[in-house]
Design an enzyme around this catalytic site. Structure first.
Site, PDB file in Angstrom:
ATOM      1  N   GLU A 287      93.944 102.506 -83.815  1.00 52.98           N
ATOM      2  CA  GLU A 287      95.033 101.628 -84.253  1.00 52.98           C
ATOM      3  C   GLU A 287      95.862 102.282 -85.349  1.00 52.98           C
ATOM      4  O   GLU A 287      97.042 101.975 -85.511  1.00 52.98           O
ATOM      5  CB  GLU A 287      94.451 100.297 -84.773  1.00 52.98           C
ATOM      6  CG  GLU A 287      94.839  99.126 -83.917  1.00 52.98           C
ATOM      7  CD  GLU A 287      94.248  97.793 -84.331  1.00 52.98           C
ATOM      8  OE1 GLU A 287      94.039  96.966 -83.449  1.00 52.98           O
ATOM      9  OE2 GLU A 287      93.995  97.563 -85.521  1.00 52.98           O
ATOM     10  N   HIS A 308      73.758 112.467 -69.690  1.00 51.83           N
ATOM     11  CA  HIS A 308      73.444 112.306 -68.267  1.00 51.83           C
ATOM     12  C   HIS A 308      74.530 111.536 -67.531  1.00 51.83           C
ATOM     13  O   HIS A 308      74.326 111.076 -66.414  1.00 51.83           O
ATOM     14  CB  HIS A 308      72.076 111.623 -68.123  1.00 51.83           C
ATOM     15  CG  HIS A 308      70.974 112.460 -68.701  1.00 51.83           C
ATOM     16  ND1 HIS A 308      70.123 113.220 -67.945  1.00 51.83           N
ATOM     17  CD2 HIS A 308      70.633 112.692 -69.998  1.00 51.83           C
ATOM     18  CE1 HIS A 308      69.285 113.877 -68.743  1.00 51.83           C
ATOM     19  NE2 HIS A 308      69.576 113.573 -69.991  1.00 51.83           N
ATOM     20  N   LYS A 422      99.932  90.137 -76.388  1.00 49.82           N
ATOM     21  CA  LYS A 422      99.861  88.751 -76.880  1.00 49.82           C
ATOM     22  C   LYS A 422     101.073  87.964 -76.395  1.00 49.82           C
ATOM     23  O   LYS A 422     100.943  86.847 -75.909  1.00 49.82           O
ATOM     24  CB  LYS A 422      99.841  88.726 -78.416  1.00 49.82           C
ATOM     25  CG  LYS A 422      98.538  89.203 -79.028  1.00 49.82           C
ATOM     26  CD  LYS A 422      98.575  88.961 -80.535  1.00 49.82           C
ATOM     27  CE  LYS A 422      97.477  89.714 -81.243  1.00 49.82           C
ATOM     28  NZ  LYS A 422      97.632  89.711 -82.678  1.00 49.82           N
TER      29      LYS A 422
HETATM   30  O1  PA5 Z   1      92.975  95.765 -87.572  1.00 47.59           O
HETATM   31  C1  PA5 Z   1      93.657  94.815 -87.290  1.00 47.59           C
HETATM   32  O2  PA5 Z   1      94.606  94.456 -88.002  1.00 47.59           O
HETATM   33  C2  PA5 Z   1      93.367  93.969 -86.067  1.00 47.59           C
HETATM   34  O3  PA5 Z   1      92.364  94.496 -85.284  1.00 47.59           O
HETATM   35  C3  PA5 Z   1      92.941  92.574 -86.488  1.00 47.59           C
HETATM   36  O4  PA5 Z   1      91.804  92.667 -87.290  1.00 47.59           O
HETATM   37  C4  PA5 Z   1      92.674  91.697 -85.278  1.00 47.59           C
HETATM   38  O5  PA5 Z   1      93.795  91.660 -84.453  1.00 47.59           O
HETATM   39  C5  PA5 Z   1      92.325  90.293 -85.719  1.00 47.59           C
HETATM   40  O6  PA5 Z   1      93.340  89.746 -86.490  1.00 47.59           O
HETATM   41  P1  PA5 Z   1      93.099  88.499 -87.398  1.00 47.59           P
HETATM   42  O7  PA5 Z   1      92.055  88.842 -88.407  1.00 47.59           O
HETATM   43  O8  PA5 Z   1      94.415  88.188 -88.016  1.00 47.59           O
HETATM   44  O9  PA5 Z   1      92.615  87.376 -86.498  1.00 47.59           O
END
Ligand code: PA5
Length: 446
Positions: A287, A308, A422
Site C-alpha cells: 500500500e 515444495h 469501494k
Molecule cells: O492502511 C490502511 O489505511 C487501510 O488498510 C485501512 O487500515 C483499512 O482500509 C481499514 O480502514 P479503517 O480503519 O478506516 O476501517
C-alpha cells in the site's frame, strides 16, 4: 544486536559502487521523512510514536485488557487491513499461529470484519455459542463497510445474549477521536473508546490502541513491545549511512534491485508463526509503494513448506524476483530427531539433532541454491521473537518503508487505489448517491 542485515548474498548482484551511488538518495529520503517535508507528511505520527504516545490511554488499554481477559472466553477483533493485520501478526508470531488451540490463560481471539464471507461470520458465531464474548471494533474512518457489517452482526449477538446494558460492558471501540459514524455511535451508546491518532495511517498503526489492545489481551507485554520500538527508533533515526543503518541498507538494496528489473520481493520465513507477519509486511509495503505505476510487488512464502510449491518458480522461473529472508536466532523451542535402532527410514544420521539446526541448514542450502539461480537474498537476522524484538522489527519495517518509498519517488502514506473497488461495490449494491455509476457499471457487466 536485536536486528542485523546480512547482505553477503546480494553481493553478486549489487556491487559497492551501486550502494555508494544510491547513498545520497537514501540520505535525502530519510531527511525528507524526519523533517516531514515530503508528500504525506500529515501521516508521520508513527515516527515518534514509540516515545511520544498517550500514556494515559496506554494505561487504560492495560486495564481494559485485564477486564476483557477476566470476562470472556472469546475475544473478537473486528477490523480490516491496517486495523487488524498488525495485532494478528504480533499475536501469532510471538504466541503461535495455532493461538486458539494452545494451552493458555487468555481468551481465544478471532478476527472478523476482514472479509464479507457469510461462511466465516456464521462459523465465528457458532464458536461463540455458550461462551462469554467481548468485541473490539477497530476502524479509523469508522465507515469501512466490512467492519461496519461485522459490528452490526456481533453487536446484535451480544445484545441478544447480555441485553443492551450488558453488551455495553463487552464492546470496546478503537476509532478516530472525533470523526466518523463509529465515534458518534460509540459516544451515544457509552462504549469505552480508544483513539487512532489523526497522523497515523492504518498500516502504521500497530503500536497504537489499534494493535495494542488485542495484543495485550493475548497476554503479550506491550511495555516491552514499545521499548523495542523506541530503541529501534533511536538507532534508525540516528544515521542514514548505508554501512551503519540496517534500515538504510534495506531501503537501498530494494531500490537498486527494483531498478535492475527485480519486480517482486518475496518475504521468506522458515517458521509458520511468521505467516501473518508476512501479511502485515505485504500490506505495509504494497500500500505504501504500489502506486503511480511503480513499486515492488510484495509476496511471501513460508519455507520449507513452500519450497515444495513455489520453490520451483523461485529457483528457475521468470528472473524478476529477489528474497528477503527473516532469520530468527532463538525460537525458544527445541525438538530433537529421535534415534531409531532399525533405521528403516535411513534418518539416523539426524538422530539427536535439534530441528532448529535442520531448519537453519535448510535455509543455508536454499539461499545458496537460489542465488545460484539468479535470485538475490537479503537476510534479516533477528535475535528472537520476544515482544522487545518484535517491537524493534515493526519499527524497522515501518521506517525502512518510509525511506524506501521516498527513494522510489512516491507518497508512502496514502492509498488512493483502495477507493476504486469501494465505489464500484457501493454503486452496485445501490448505496444512495451512486445511482449514475450503478447504471454505467451494470451496462459494463452485461
Ligand atoms: O492502511 C490502511 O489505511 C487501510 O488498510 C485501512 O487500515 C483499512 O482500509 C481499514 O480502514 P479503517 O480503519 O478506516 O476501517
Amino acid at each position: 544486536m536485536t536486528l542485523k542485515i546480512n547482505d553477503a548474498y546480494v553481493k553478486n548482484f549489487i556491487d559497492d559502487a551501486a550502494l555508494k551511488a544510491i547513498q545520497p538518495e537514501i540520505t535525502a529520503a530519510q531527511k525528507t521523512l524526519l523533517e516531514g517535508s515530503g508528500e504525506g507528511s500529515d501521516f508521520l505520527g508513527w515516527v515518534d510514536l514509540p516515545n511520544n504516545y498517550d500514556k494515559e490511554e496506554f494505561a487504560r488499554i492495560k486495564v481494559a485488557a485485564e477486564k476483557i481477559k477476566k470476562s470472556c472466553d472469546v475475544f473478537i477483533v473486528i477490523g480490516i487491513g491496517g486495523s487488524y493485520l498488525g495485532s494478528r501478526a504480533v499475536i501469532e508470531f510471538i504466541k503461535s499461529p495455532l493461538y486458539n488451540n494452545i494451552k493458555k490463560d487468555t481468551p481465544d481471539v478471532y478476527f472478523a470484519g476482514c472479509n464479507i464471507s457469510a461462511q466465516s461470520f456464521n462459523e465465528i458465531m457458532q464458536i461463540c455459542e455458550g461462551k462469554d464474548v467481548c468485541i473490539n471494533v477497530i476502524s479509523k474512518s469508522g465507515t469501512t463497510t466490512e467492519p461496519a457489517v461485522a459490528f452490526r452482526l456481533f453487536r446484535a449477538m451480544l445484545e441478544k445474549k447480555y441485553g443492551v446494558e450488558g453488551a455495553r460492558e463487552r464492546i470496546f471501540v478503537t476509532t478516530d477521536k472525533a470523526r466518523g459514524t463509529l465515534k458518534a455511535f460509540s459516544t451515544e451508546a457509552g462504549y469505552e473508546t480508544f483513539v487512532v491518532p489523526d497522523d497515523v495511517g492504518g498500516r502504521y498503526s500497530v503500536l497504537t490502541a489499534v494493535g495494542l489492545l488485542p495484543i495485550a489481551v493475548a497476554g503479550i507485554d506491550i511495555d516491552e513491545l514499545m521499548h523495542g520500538a523506541a530503541d529501534a527508533a533511536a538507532e534508525y533515526k540516528a544515521t542514514s549511512d548505508i554501512e551503519k543503518s540496517a534500515c538504510a541498507k534495506y531501503a537501498a538494496i530494494r531500490n537498486i534491485l527494483y531498478r535492475q528489473g527485480k519486480l517482486i520481493e518475496i518475504m521468506v520465513s522458515y517458521e509458520p508463526c511468521a505467516a501473518m507477519l508476512n501479511e502485515w509486511w505485504k500490506q505495509l509495503y504494497g500500500e505504501s509503494e504500489g502506486k503511480d505505476n511503480k513499486g515492488l510487488y510484495p509476496s511471501s512464502v513460508i519455507f520449507s513448506t513452500d519450497l515444495h510449491s513455489l520453490g520451483q518458480f523461485i529457483q528457475d522461473g521468470t528472473r524478476t524476483v529477489f528474497e528477503t529472508v527473516l532469520s530468527i536466532g532463538d525460537m525458544g523451542e527445541k525438538l530433537a530427531v529421535p534415534e531409531d535402532s532399525a533405521n528403516v527410514d535411513g534418518l539416523n544420521f539426524l538422530a539427536g539433532v535439534d530441528l532448529n539446526e535442520v531448519n537453519k541448514t535448510a535455509m543455508k542450502g536454499t539461499v545458496l541454491a537460489h542465488i545460484d539461480g539468479g535470485v538475490p537474498n537479503v537476510i534479516l537476522e533477528i535475535k528472537d521473537r520476544s515482544a522487545y524484538t518484535v517491537g524493534h522489527l515493526i519499527y524497522f519495517f515501518e521506517f525502512a518503508c518510509g525511506v524506501s518509498g521516498y527513494t522510489l519517488g512516491v507518497n508512502p502514506f496514502n492509498q488512493p487505489g483502495v477507493e476504486a473497488y469501494k465505489k464500484n461495490m457501493f454503486a452496485l449494491l445501490g448505496k444512495p448517491g451512486y445511482e449514475d455509476q450503478k447504471k454505467v457499471l451494470e451496462e459494463r457487466l452485461k
